[in-house]
Motif scaffolding. Structure first.
Motif, PDB file in Angstrom:
ATOM      1  N   TRP A 170       0.863  -1.178   0.000  1.00  0.00           N
ATOM      2  CA  TRP A 170       0.000   0.000   0.000  1.00  0.00           C
ATOM      3  C   TRP A 170       0.901   1.230   0.000  1.00  0.00           C
ATOM      4  O   TRP A 170       1.902   1.265   0.736  1.00  0.00           O
ATOM      5  CB  TRP A 170      -0.911   0.035   1.218  1.00  0.00           C
ATOM      6  CG  TRP A 170      -2.188   0.816   1.018  1.00  0.00           C
ATOM      7  CD1 TRP A 170      -3.394   0.299   0.596  1.00  0.00           C
ATOM      8  CD2 TRP A 170      -2.432   2.221   1.222  1.00  0.00           C
ATOM      9  NE1 TRP A 170      -4.346   1.287   0.535  1.00  0.00           N
ATOM     10  CE2 TRP A 170      -3.785   2.493   0.914  1.00  0.00           C
ATOM     11  CE3 TRP A 170      -1.635   3.293   1.643  1.00  0.00           C
ATOM     12  CZ2 TRP A 170      -4.366   3.759   1.008  1.00  0.00           C
ATOM     13  CZ3 TRP A 170      -2.197   4.567   1.747  1.00  0.00           C
ATOM     14  CH2 TRP A 170      -3.560   4.781   1.423  1.00  0.00           C
ATOM     15  N   TYR A 177      -3.123  10.079   3.121  1.00  0.00           N
ATOM     16  CA  TYR A 177      -4.333  10.488   3.830  1.00  0.00           C
ATOM     17  C   TYR A 177      -4.214  11.985   4.029  1.00  0.00           C
ATOM     18  O   TYR A 177      -3.169  12.475   4.455  1.00  0.00           O
ATOM     19  CB  TYR A 177      -4.467   9.738   5.167  1.00  0.00           C
ATOM     20  CG  TYR A 177      -5.024   8.346   4.991  1.00  0.00           C
ATOM     21  CD1 TYR A 177      -4.193   7.262   4.742  1.00  0.00           C
ATOM     22  CD2 TYR A 177      -6.401   8.127   5.038  1.00  0.00           C
ATOM     23  CE1 TYR A 177      -4.715   5.995   4.547  1.00  0.00           C
ATOM     24  CE2 TYR A 177      -6.931   6.859   4.839  1.00  0.00           C
ATOM     25  CZ  TYR A 177      -6.092   5.800   4.603  1.00  0.00           C
ATOM     26  OH  TYR A 177      -6.617   4.548   4.394  1.00  0.00           O
ATOM     27  N   GLY A 212      -8.215   1.200   0.830  1.00  0.00           N
ATOM     28  CA  GLY A 212      -7.853   1.762   2.133  1.00  0.00           C
ATOM     29  C   GLY A 212      -9.093   2.266   2.838  1.00  0.00           C
ATOM     30  O   GLY A 212     -10.062   2.644   2.180  1.00  0.00           O
ATOM     31  N   CYS A 213      -9.070   2.291   4.180  1.00  0.00           N
ATOM     32  CA  CYS A 213     -10.228   2.829   4.878  1.00  0.00           C
ATOM     33  C   CYS A 213     -10.334   4.320   4.541  1.00  0.00           C
ATOM     34  O   CYS A 213      -9.327   4.992   4.330  1.00  0.00           O
ATOM     35  CB  CYS A 213     -10.147   2.607   6.374  1.00  0.00           C
ATOM     36  SG  CYS A 213      -8.504   2.713   7.019  1.00  0.00           S
ATOM     37  N   ILE A 220      -9.828   8.442   8.862  1.00  0.00           N
ATOM     38  CA  ILE A 220      -9.108   8.059  10.080  1.00  0.00           C
ATOM     39  C   ILE A 220      -9.075   9.261  11.023  1.00  0.00           C
ATOM     40  O   ILE A 220      -8.654  10.348  10.631  1.00  0.00           O
ATOM     41  CB  ILE A 220      -7.666   7.611   9.767  1.00  0.00           C
ATOM     42  CG1 ILE A 220      -7.659   6.375   8.858  1.00  0.00           C
ATOM     43  CG2 ILE A 220      -6.886   7.332  11.046  1.00  0.00           C
ATOM     44  CD1 ILE A 220      -6.264   5.936   8.408  1.00  0.00           C
ATOM     45  N   GLY A 239      -4.915   4.713  14.999  1.00  0.00           N
ATOM     46  CA  GLY A 239      -3.985   4.124  14.053  1.00  0.00           C
ATOM     47  C   GLY A 239      -2.619   4.767  13.992  1.00  0.00           C
ATOM     48  O   GLY A 239      -2.296   5.709  14.719  1.00  0.00           O
ATOM     49  N   VAL A 240      -1.802   4.244  13.069  1.00  0.00           N
ATOM     50  CA  VAL A 240      -0.449   4.765  12.838  1.00  0.00           C
ATOM     51  C   VAL A 240      -0.540   6.113  12.139  1.00  0.00           C
ATOM     52  O   VAL A 240       0.192   7.049  12.457  1.00  0.00           O
ATOM     53  CB  VAL A 240       0.379   3.773  12.003  1.00  0.00           C
ATOM     54  CG1 VAL A 240       1.811   4.227  11.884  1.00  0.00           C
ATOM     55  CG2 VAL A 240       0.313   2.364  12.565  1.00  0.00           C
ATOM     56  N   CYS A 241      -1.497   6.243  11.200  1.00  0.00           N
ATOM     57  CA  CYS A 241      -1.684   7.502  10.478  1.00  0.00           C
ATOM     58  C   CYS A 241      -2.122   8.611  11.427  1.00  0.00           C
ATOM     59  O   CYS A 241      -1.620   9.731  11.360  1.00  0.00           O
ATOM     60  CB  CYS A 241      -2.691   7.323   9.347  1.00  0.00           C
ATOM     61  SG  CYS A 241      -2.139   6.195   8.071  1.00  0.00           S
ATOM     62  N   HIS A 297      -3.301  -0.222  15.826  1.00  0.00           N
ATOM     63  CA  HIS A 297      -3.044  -0.263  14.385  1.00  0.00           C
ATOM     64  C   HIS A 297      -4.339  -0.607  13.647  1.00  0.00           C
ATOM     65  O   HIS A 297      -5.096  -1.471  14.079  1.00  0.00           O
ATOM     66  CB  HIS A 297      -1.987  -1.327  14.062  1.00  0.00           C
ATOM     67  CG  HIS A 297      -1.873  -1.609  12.604  1.00  0.00           C
ATOM     68  ND1 HIS A 297      -2.425  -2.735  12.014  1.00  0.00           N
ATOM     69  CD2 HIS A 297      -1.325  -0.901  11.597  1.00  0.00           C
ATOM     70  CE1 HIS A 297      -2.191  -2.703  10.710  1.00  0.00           C
ATOM     71  NE2 HIS A 297      -1.533  -1.597  10.436  1.00  0.00           N
ATOM     72  N   ILE A 298      -4.619   0.108  12.549  1.00  0.00           N
ATOM     73  CA  ILE A 298      -5.822  -0.140  11.741  1.00  0.00           C
ATOM     74  C   ILE A 298      -5.434  -1.028  10.569  1.00  0.00           C
ATOM     75  O   ILE A 298      -4.631  -0.624   9.719  1.00  0.00           O
ATOM     76  CB  ILE A 298      -6.411   1.181  11.218  1.00  0.00           C
ATOM     77  CG1 ILE A 298      -6.698   2.142  12.362  1.00  0.00           C
ATOM     78  CG2 ILE A 298      -7.659   0.921  10.393  1.00  0.00           C
ATOM     79  CD1 ILE A 298      -6.971   3.571  11.919  1.00  0.00           C
ATOM     80  N   CYS A 311      -6.193  -2.180   7.326  1.00  0.00           N
ATOM     81  CA  CYS A 311      -7.009  -2.094   6.108  1.00  0.00           C
ATOM     82  C   CYS A 311      -6.765  -3.329   5.254  1.00  0.00           C
ATOM     83  O   CYS A 311      -7.650  -3.802   4.553  1.00  0.00           O
ATOM     84  CB  CYS A 311      -6.638  -0.844   5.307  1.00  0.00           C
ATOM     85  SG  CYS A 311      -6.986   0.671   6.183  1.00  0.00           S
ATOM     86  N   GLU A 331       4.993  -0.989   8.668  1.00  0.00           N
ATOM     87  CA  GLU A 331       4.426   0.251   8.146  1.00  0.00           C
ATOM     88  C   GLU A 331       5.358   1.430   8.414  1.00  0.00           C
ATOM     89  O   GLU A 331       6.092   1.436   9.400  1.00  0.00           O
ATOM     90  CB  GLU A 331       3.073   0.499   8.823  1.00  0.00           C
ATOM     91  CG  GLU A 331       2.251   1.634   8.276  1.00  0.00           C
ATOM     92  CD  GLU A 331       0.757   1.460   8.527  1.00  0.00           C
ATOM     93  OE1 GLU A 331      -0.005   2.378   8.165  1.00  0.00           O
ATOM     94  OE2 GLU A 331       0.337   0.399   9.039  1.00  0.00           O
ATOM     95  N   ASP A 383       1.450   7.160   3.681  1.00  0.00           N
ATOM     96  CA  ASP A 383       1.355   5.871   4.368  1.00  0.00           C
ATOM     97  C   ASP A 383       1.915   4.772   3.472  1.00  0.00           C
ATOM     98  O   ASP A 383       1.481   4.627   2.322  1.00  0.00           O
ATOM     99  CB  ASP A 383      -0.120   5.589   4.699  1.00  0.00           C
ATOM    100  CG  ASP A 383      -0.304   4.291   5.479  1.00  0.00           C
ATOM    101  OD1 ASP A 383      -1.436   3.759   5.471  1.00  0.00           O
ATOM    102  OD2 ASP A 383       0.675   3.816   6.081  1.00  0.00           O
ATOM    103  N   ASP A 436       2.745   0.616   3.505  1.00  0.00           N
ATOM    104  CA  ASP A 436       2.593  -0.679   4.182  1.00  0.00           C
ATOM    105  C   ASP A 436       3.406  -1.728   3.445  1.00  0.00           C
ATOM    106  O   ASP A 436       3.570  -1.633   2.231  1.00  0.00           O
ATOM    107  CB  ASP A 436       1.121  -1.138   4.135  1.00  0.00           C
ATOM    108  CG  ASP A 436       0.185  -0.223   4.896  1.00  0.00           C
ATOM    109  OD1 ASP A 436      -1.036  -0.433   4.785  1.00  0.00           O
ATOM    110  OD2 ASP A 436       0.667   0.687   5.579  1.00  0.00           O
TER     111      ASP A 436
HETATM  112  N1  SME Z   1      -2.749   1.068   8.859  1.00  0.00           N
HETATM  113  C1  SME Z   1      -3.113   2.439   8.895  1.00  0.00           C
HETATM  114  C2  SME Z   1      -4.445   2.669   8.235  1.00  0.00           C
HETATM  115  C3  SME Z   1      -4.387   2.864   6.755  1.00  0.00           C
HETATM  116  S1  SME Z   1      -4.052   1.440   5.883  1.00  0.00           S
HETATM  117  O1  SME Z   1      -2.781   1.012   6.192  1.00  0.00           O
HETATM  118  C4  SME Z   1      -4.102   1.886   4.251  1.00  0.00           C
HETATM  119  C5  SME Z   1      -3.179   2.924  10.333  1.00  0.00           C
HETATM  120  O2  SME Z   1      -3.041   2.184  11.233  1.00  0.00           O
HETATM  121  O3  SME Z   1      -3.335   4.107  10.501  1.00  0.00           O
END
Ligand code: SME
Length: 172
Positions: free
Chosen positions: A62, A66, A84-85, A88, A93-95, A116-117, A119, A126, A142, A144
């Motif tokens: 990925w 964002y 992708g979600c 956010i 999440g990481v973002c 961690h999200i 997707c 990441e 972002d 991944d």
């Molecule tokens: N993993 C990310 C969310 C976005 S997806 O990776 C595209 C997170 O934890 O913020």
């Protein structure tokens, strides 16, 4: 490989040893800068970076942005990879951590990052880099990877410098 940059072709998902990954990124960077020379539209810059970094960083599953759409929300922008979600919150999440702290988030193993999200459940590591202009976070890049520990601080430093330069005169 797009018209934009010239790099040795590599199968998607290949994880080169770190020094070779960095050499490949260093080969791409001046070409990416040349392509973006003079561009000020944020979406045009994001779309072009998502495309050219996807081609360069073949160890990613990925690669994209964002964008900040209000004081505490990110919405998905141009990207390559599985869906992708869409939104956010800065608290998630990481973002969210990257946008909230305006600092690089390098995560060698996403299963060890609280909140961690996922997707894409094939993601194992990441890297998230902030897009900061006039002291404000406008977006995050972002990245991944399906490989554990697939990103280094040297790659993060290169990408942070590239984003600072690419978005310096951007209109968001
Ligand atoms: N993993 C990310 C969310 C976005 S997806 O990776 C595209 C997170 O934890 O913020």
């Amino acid at each position: 490989m797009s018209e934009g940059i010239l790099l040795p072709p590599l199968a998607r998902g290949t994880l080169l040893p770190a020094p070779q990954r960095l050499a490949r990124l260093d080969e791409a960077l001046p070409q990416i800068r040349a392509v973006l020379e003079g561009e000020t539209d944020a979406v045009a810059i994001e779309a072009t970076l998502a495309c050219l970094l996807w081609e360069t960083l073949v160890h990613t599953n990925w690669c994209g942005f964002y964008r900040r759409v209000d004081e505490r929300t990110l919405a998905v922008g141009p990207y390559h990879g599985a869906m992708g979600c869409l939104r956010i919150d800065f608290a998630r999440g990481v973002c969210g951590a990257c946008a909230r702290t305006a600092t690089v988030q390098l995560v060698p193993d996403v299963t060890l990052f609280p909140g961690h999200i996922a997707c894409d459940d094939t993601t194992r590591s990441e890297l998230v880099v902030p897009v900061v202009s006039q002291g404000r976070v406008h977006a995050v890049l972002d990245l991944d990877s399906p490989h554990l520990d697939a990103f280094t601080t040297a790659e993060a430093d290169r990408l942070e410098a590239l984003l600072a330069e690419a978005f310096r005169s951007a209109s968001f």
